[in-house]
Design an enzyme around this catalytic site. Structure first.
Site, PDB file in Angstrom:
ATOM      1  N   ASP A  58      38.652  10.761  40.704  1.00 40.17           N
ATOM      2  CA  ASP A  58      39.248  10.628  39.366  1.00 40.17           C
ATOM      3  C   ASP A  58      39.170  11.978  38.633  1.00 40.17           C
ATOM      4  O   ASP A  58      38.524  12.094  37.610  1.00 40.17           O
ATOM      5  CB  ASP A  58      38.543   9.530  38.552  1.00 40.17           C
ATOM      6  CG  ASP A  58      37.052   9.797  38.355  1.00 40.17           C
ATOM      7  OD1 ASP A  58      36.444  10.485  39.209  1.00 40.17           O
ATOM      8  OD2 ASP A  58      36.485   9.324  37.346  1.00 40.17           O
TER       9      ASP A  58
ATOM     10  N   HIS B 211      28.102  17.184  40.120  1.00 43.12           N
ATOM     11  CA  HIS B 211      27.820  15.853  40.667  1.00 43.12           C
ATOM     12  C   HIS B 211      28.546  15.610  41.985  1.00 43.12           C
ATOM     13  O   HIS B 211      27.931  15.274  43.006  1.00 43.12           O
ATOM     14  CB  HIS B 211      28.243  14.789  39.655  1.00 43.12           C
ATOM     15  CG  HIS B 211      27.518  14.819  38.359  1.00 43.12           C
ATOM     16  ND1 HIS B 211      26.182  14.510  38.242  1.00 43.12           N
ATOM     17  CD2 HIS B 211      27.948  15.121  37.102  1.00 43.12           C
ATOM     18  CE1 HIS B 211      25.821  14.609  36.974  1.00 43.12           C
ATOM     19  NE2 HIS B 211      26.866  14.976  36.266  1.00 43.12           N
TER      20      HIS B 211
END
Length: 330
Positions: free
Chosen positions: A10, A241
């Site tokens: 995303d 991340h």
């Protein structure tokens, strides 16, 4: 031979960095990108995925649009605070060179995984809605994927969107629960790991100077993201991340893993998306009691056959140093 990968994402600043890292890793072959709502809406994440592939000079990699909302809930709208209104730090970027492919992400996942049993590693770094939908369409993908590596969850540290939940799991807890309980050979690379993978402004400058088009792109999109983390934590630099999940797929030797029974909380209003980890040891099905291991073992994830509800949870190996350069495109 490079290992085949599908990247479910995303984009997102850190997603974009991870995608560029993946594309610069000769050990991995990117079959396709699937997009999902999350950091921004799915129209924008799909557009962003194509832009990143344009920056990398990879028009050959197909992009498939996926879910635009959670399975049961209203889509959360807070991602732009972290990633900017366009998901890429508000940077002024060229328009994408193409539109996405016509097939839907979940259908493509089923088709490719079932056509090549045991060959495809699925790296999912957004909400798990696409993976859950694919699992409902064809449950056997859980046994036919080589491995599923997710960036999401928080096993032993606080969450980042609530005291107990990480954003990707929190954005669609029901989807995450389906995926965690489907029997995938699943490794969760959560905030326990990713908050240790910090890149500093000085290192971003090095990327801009030496990293070609990819480095200039990362520099352009990261200012807003870095400012957010500086305001939130008071520290310089921000976590990469999603690059940590790519690194795990690339070389799990940088990590140690623990096998824990897990469950995703879906009923509690305040704890939705919490990853509940039972760290007491594996359960004997005959007695429903826990076998407490004499020691924690460092597992080689590819050699394990994990049962449903028992994914591995990855952590940085205290015996190794994870170089930041390993998480950045060369």
């Amino acid at each position: 031979m490079p290992r085949r990968v599908i990247f479910d994402t995303d984009p997102g600043v850190d997603d974009s960095m991870a995608l560029l890292f993946l594309l610069r890793s000769p050990e991995l072959h990117l079959d396709a990108v699937t997009t999902v709502f999350g950091n921004v809406d799915v129209e924008q994440t799909t557009r962003n995925a194509v832009i990143v592939l344009d920056v990398a000079g990879r028009p050959d990699v197909p992009v498939f649009r996926g879910a635009d909302r959670p399975l049961l809930r209203t889509r959360q709208q807070g991602g732009a605070v972290v990633h900017g209104d366009n998901g890429l730090g508000g940077a002024d970027l060229p328009a994408p060179s193409r539109v996405e492919d016509s097939a839907r992400a979940a259908d493509m996942l089923v088709d490719r995984i079932m056509a090549s049993p045991g060959e495809i590693t699925l790296i999912a770094v957004g909400p798990l809605t696409n993976v859950a939908l694919a699992t409902r369409l064809e449950p056997r993908i859980a046994q036919n994927v080589h491995q599923l590596v997710i960036m999401g969850g928080a096993a032993t540290v606080p969450g980042n969107v609530s005291p107990v939940a990480e954003a990707n799991i929190h954005n669609d807890p029901e989807a995450a629960r389906i995926v965690f309980e489907a029997g995938f050979p699943l490794t969760m690379v959560g905030l326990d790991v990713t908050l240790q993978a910090i890149i500093t402004p000085d290192e971003i400058d090095v990327l801009r100077q030496r990293g070609g088009a990819a480095g200039a792109f990362i520099h352009a999109i990261s200012a807003h993201y870095g400012d957010h983390y500086a305001r939130r934590s008071g520290r310089i630099g921000f976590p990469m991340h999603d690059s940590a999940a790519v690194l795990y797929a690339l070389d799990p030797g940088y990590f140690q893993t623990e096998r824990w029974y897990t469950q995703i909380e879906t009923q509690s209003e305040r704890a939705a998306g919490m990853v509940i980890c039972d760290r007491r040891g594996p359960v004997d099905p005959a007695t429903e009691r826990h076998h407490l291991p004499r020691h924690r073992r460092r597992a080689v994830p590819g050699a394990l056959r994990r049962a449903a509800h028992q994914p591995a949870v990855a952590g940085l190996d205290a015996g190794q140093t994870c170089r930041r350069s390993d998480l950045m495109p060369a």
